[in-house]
Enzyme design. Sequence first.
Site, PDB file in Angstrom:
ATOM      1  N   SER A  75      47.069  12.463 -81.013  1.00 10.54           N
ATOM      2  CA  SER A  75      46.172  11.709 -80.129  1.00 10.54           C
ATOM      3  C   SER A  75      46.884  11.131 -78.907  1.00 10.54           C
ATOM      4  O   SER A  75      48.106  10.927 -78.914  1.00 10.54           O
ATOM      5  CB  SER A  75      45.532  10.568 -80.907  1.00 10.54           C
ATOM      6  OG  SER A  75      44.900  11.080 -82.053  1.00 10.54           O
TER       7      SER A  75
HETATM    8  C1  LIG Z   1      43.062  13.821 -83.818  1.00 11.95           C
HETATM    9  S1  LIG Z   1      43.790  14.537 -85.187  1.00 11.95           S
HETATM   10  C2  LIG Z   1      44.693  13.208 -85.900  1.00 11.95           C
HETATM   11  C3  LIG Z   1      45.785  12.680 -85.039  1.00 11.95           C
HETATM   12  C4  LIG Z   1      46.836  11.891 -85.770  1.00 11.95           C
HETATM   13  N1  LIG Z   1      46.333  10.699 -86.427  1.00 11.95           N
HETATM   14  C5  LIG Z   1      48.041  11.523 -84.920  1.00 11.95           C
HETATM   15  O1  LIG Z   1      48.937  10.910 -85.472  1.00 11.95           O
HETATM   16  O2  LIG Z   1      48.101  11.851 -83.739  1.00 11.95           O
HETATM   17  C6  LIG Z   1      42.456  14.719 -86.309  1.00 11.95           C
HETATM   18  C7  LIG Z   1      42.813  15.359 -87.618  1.00 11.95           C
HETATM   19  O3  LIG Z   1      41.737  15.169 -88.530  1.00 11.95           O
HETATM   20  C8  LIG Z   1      41.787  16.227 -89.448  1.00 11.95           C
HETATM   21  N2  LIG Z   1      40.537  16.275 -90.237  1.00 11.95           N
HETATM   22  C9  LIG Z   1      39.342  16.808 -89.902  1.00 11.95           C
HETATM   23  N3  LIG Z   1      38.457  16.647 -90.898  1.00 11.95           N
HETATM   24  C10 LIG Z   1      39.119  16.005 -91.898  1.00 11.95           C
HETATM   25  C11 LIG Z   1      38.755  15.568 -93.193  1.00 11.95           C
HETATM   26  N4  LIG Z   1      37.528  15.751 -93.681  1.00 11.95           N
HETATM   27  N5  LIG Z   1      39.691  14.954 -93.945  1.00 11.95           N
HETATM   28  C12 LIG Z   1      40.959  14.754 -93.476  1.00 11.95           C
HETATM   29  N6  LIG Z   1      41.356  15.166 -92.262  1.00 11.95           N
HETATM   30  C13 LIG Z   1      40.456  15.774 -91.471  1.00 11.95           C
HETATM   31  C14 LIG Z   1      42.046  17.443 -88.568  1.00 11.95           C
HETATM   32  O4  LIG Z   1      42.586  18.508 -89.338  1.00 11.95           O
HETATM   33  C15 LIG Z   1      43.012  16.874 -87.537  1.00 11.95           C
HETATM   34  O5  LIG Z   1      44.350  17.181 -87.851  1.00 11.95           O
END
Ligand SMILES: C[S@@+](CC[C@H](N)C(=O)[O-])C[C@H]1O[C@@H](n2cnc3c(N)ncnc32)[C@H](O)[C@@H]1O
Length: 411
Positions: A75
Amino acid sequence: MDAESNDSPYAGTLRAALTDLLVSQDAIHDERIAAAFRVVPRHLFVPLVPLELAYTDDVVLMKRNESGIAISSVSQPTVVALMLEQADIQAGHRVLEIGSGGYNAALLRELVGPTGEVTTIDIDPDVTTRARQGLDAAGYPDVRVLRTDGEFGVPESAPYDRVLVTVTAWDIPTAWLNQLAPGGRIVVPLRFRSQTRSIAFDLLDAGSPEVRLESRSMTVCGFVDMQGAGANEERYVSLHRGLVSLSFDEDQQSEPIPPERVLDQPKATVWSGVLMNREEPLSDLDLWLATTLPGYCVLSAEPRALKKGIVAPVPRWGASAMASADSLGYLTARPAPDPDFVELGANAHGPAAQDFARLLADQVSSWNANLRGGPGPSVQIHPGDYPTEQLPPGLHLRKRHNQLTLSWPAG
Ligand SMILES: C[S@@+](CC[C@H](N)C(=O)[O-])C[C@H]1O[C@@H](n2cnc3c(N)ncnc32)[C@H](O)[C@@H]1O
């Protein structure tokens, strides 16, 4: 190699500059958050991008799906900082992060200190592998990384003082509520009516029939969509052969839609007299319109639709609109005498054009008179079986697990 040898004085300088920028832009107020940003080596979580880019205030896209839609990213530092401010993490807290990448988990680890605990989870094994590698390289081997669907939380290490969700959710699953400690807080990018806000919710009256979440702060943000059991679908309606589209929320699947060429019908326009600075965000007004207009949706238009005169200029991310089976109205603007300002108004087409344009413009005026510049809306979440007649006044949305009430303090 140990964490220290993976870092460098140059990376440290870039990191300090990025932190100073976030402080100067008001994204960081808490000195402990600034300290965490100064030490966590972001470049180790985005190993494929040049060092300078790793310390730019920008999102780093990590993965797209077969349709080219972004499904994973590290992010944007501003967004990470704003959400950490919202979360108010304290030393000793137990934190669950849903949606991983490693970087934010490392910042969380710095904030909870040696007496706290951080668990970070992701549905995608590529992401958890990358997060694990980054955390080990950066010197955070004690952050737990698990591959699992965030919809169900992680009951085995519950309760959590904080649940930090970094993926767009449409609802608050029951598991998150159940795994939150009394007095705990969830920070989640929540989508309603095509708009996403990162909202900090406090858990109140846990264990009683009055159990609920109440918003404490809200900030506009954008994240990738939730996958898995909590995935949600916006409904897109294409008009004028795809030059214009309307997006409705998941719970608006049966909302009536206007004819394909509704915008060819004669136009009614009503100007509100409300002036906005060109730099002023429309997000609060959009949320007010979403709360008050029947058939609310968001209208987006291709540049060709504008060129062909099908629609008046609308913001790139879309304009607040209202639709029925025969008519469509949308928010628009025209230059004001002062070049820094525009006047807001509404265009509408179809048999109800005059009424739609008038209603939209009236709601703009009402927001301007009563709410503009105020504290903004608040949100409460009650369990799905909470008696509807006892919900607080406001816009009520029934989600899969819960009932959401969006209300505005009187102006
Ligand atoms: C924006 S990224 C997270 C960024 C992260 N927190 C960082 O440190 O920069 C969003 C993540 O959510 C995950 N995601 C999507 N649906 C999900 C779910 N149902 N459970 C867990 N993770 C999920 C995606 O695979 C993706 O890697």
